[in-house]
Enzyme design. Sequence first.
Site, mmCIF file in Angstrom:
data_model
loop_
_atom_site.group_PDB
_atom_site.id
_atom_site.type_symbol
_atom_site.label_atom_id
_atom_site.label_comp_id
_atom_site.label_asym_id
_atom_site.label_seq_id
_atom_site.Cartn_x
_atom_site.Cartn_y
_atom_site.Cartn_z
ATOM 1 N N GLU A 62 -19.572 6.381 -45.703
ATOM 2 C CA GLU A 62 -20.456 7.120 -46.839
ATOM 3 C C GLU A 62 -21.523 5.532 -47.216
ATOM 4 O O GLU A 62 -21.733 6.731 -47.823
ATOM 5 C CB GLU A 62 -19.065 7.266 -47.925
ATOM 6 N N CYS A 109 -30.751 32.990 -44.445
ATOM 7 C CA CYS A 109 -31.104 31.963 -45.835
ATOM 8 C C CYS A 109 -32.442 33.241 -45.785
ATOM 9 O O CYS A 109 -33.672 33.556 -45.497
ATOM 10 C CB CYS A 109 -31.533 31.415 -44.073
ATOM 11 N N CYS A 129 -31.422 28.749 -35.359
ATOM 12 C CA CYS A 129 -30.912 28.323 -36.773
ATOM 13 C C CYS A 129 -29.293 30.273 -37.102
ATOM 14 O O CYS A 129 -29.503 31.481 -36.645
ATOM 15 C CB CYS A 129 -31.483 28.446 -37.983
ATOM 16 N N CYS A 189 -31.943 21.766 -40.543
ATOM 17 C CA CYS A 189 -32.924 22.271 -41.903
ATOM 18 C C CYS A 189 -33.135 20.886 -42.183
ATOM 19 O O CYS A 189 -32.377 20.269 -43.809
ATOM 20 C CB CYS A 189 -30.990 22.601 -42.599
ATOM 21 N N CYS A 214 -36.085 25.986 -37.910
ATOM 22 C CA CYS A 214 -36.313 27.573 -38.325
ATOM 23 C C CYS A 214 -37.653 27.981 -37.870
ATOM 24 O O CYS A 214 -38.394 29.006 -37.867
ATOM 25 C CB CYS A 214 -36.089 28.285 -39.556
#
Length: 380
Positions: free
Chosen positions: A40, A217, A211, A197, A204
């Site tokens: 991470e 959305c 999507c 995204c 999209c």
Amino acid sequence: MSKALITTFSEKLIAWHARSGRSGLPWQGNRDPYAVWVSEIMLQQTQVATVLERFPRFMKRFPTVKKLAAAHIDEVLAEWAGLGYYSRARNLHACAQQVMQQFAGQFPSDPVLLEQLKGIGRSTAGAIAAFAFHVRAPILDANVKRILARLFAVEGTLQDKAVNDHLWGLANQILPSKPQDMPVYTQALMDFGATWCTARKPVCLSGEKKCPFEKYCQANLSNQVLALPKKVVKAKSPEFDCDMLLVRHGNAILLQKRPSKAIWGGLWSLPESIWVAKSTPRKVAPSLKSFLEAALPEEKAAVWLKACKAVQVGPQIKHVFTHRRLWMQIWDVNALKSVEPESANLKWVPLSQLGRYGLPQPIKILLQGLSLARGDGLKN
């Protein structure tokens, strides 16, 4: 706000991940909190392609939190060299020592306790808790902020505290109800932001893929996908000049350890002048006496001046940081004899041993050229 989206988001996202999510990444499916934590931190400001190579190498060098805590900071910085944002490496080392001293070598599962460790913010704490301990804890990195801002048409810039607080609230509301779903859900959230995204080319707008959230959305429904989240216009990055001395004696280079809170903090670099706003290229070598007095304040400039030959112009190196650009003019100096430094932050290092030290990437490349020319081994 769509209640239907909030209640079904995690289920739809997990189903999407089964079809289109990333797989085979070396840190995926690992419940070891140490490995999760390292991955991470490394992924925070480094491209996945780079981490794919460096994460296994780092884990081989420091396989446990105990090994990392016991290592010298120079070893850690040397292994981190080239990844940038070196405060991450210093924080990794300090955090490992905290875990050993305060938690007997075991990472806590509580996100609140994780957040108290050096270098671990709220989102990273949530990721560690979710992946390693199946805790229902949200994450909110840049990708997730973008997803939520688009899905729920969140106005304002991400730098605004009120906007961030609102996004954290949304991130909490859309969590899966089952703790056992947290690892795959959290990975899916990361993957969706990184691959579908995206900031500039979300699927999209391409028409190539459908999507799973297109009917929900708000950004998509109002044709604001690229307008959300709202962007702040960035000022032009300032540019600076500095001089660096490449002092050589035989096969050794004079290195200086940088202050921990400076850029390249804790790394070993060449003695340098103060940074000044960039001007026209300089063709005249700086006064060696004044340079030594400024760059080596703890040393006796007269002793070094007597040992060094005349200064010769070397290459000019440009390095681009996130928020600034630096032009480094290298000046070559051959020392007639080796002077024993008085400061612990200054030392002669043989070219063959440079690989043991954390070096700024542009300096590493410069010295690597010298090593190759002499047949010494400065490894990548």
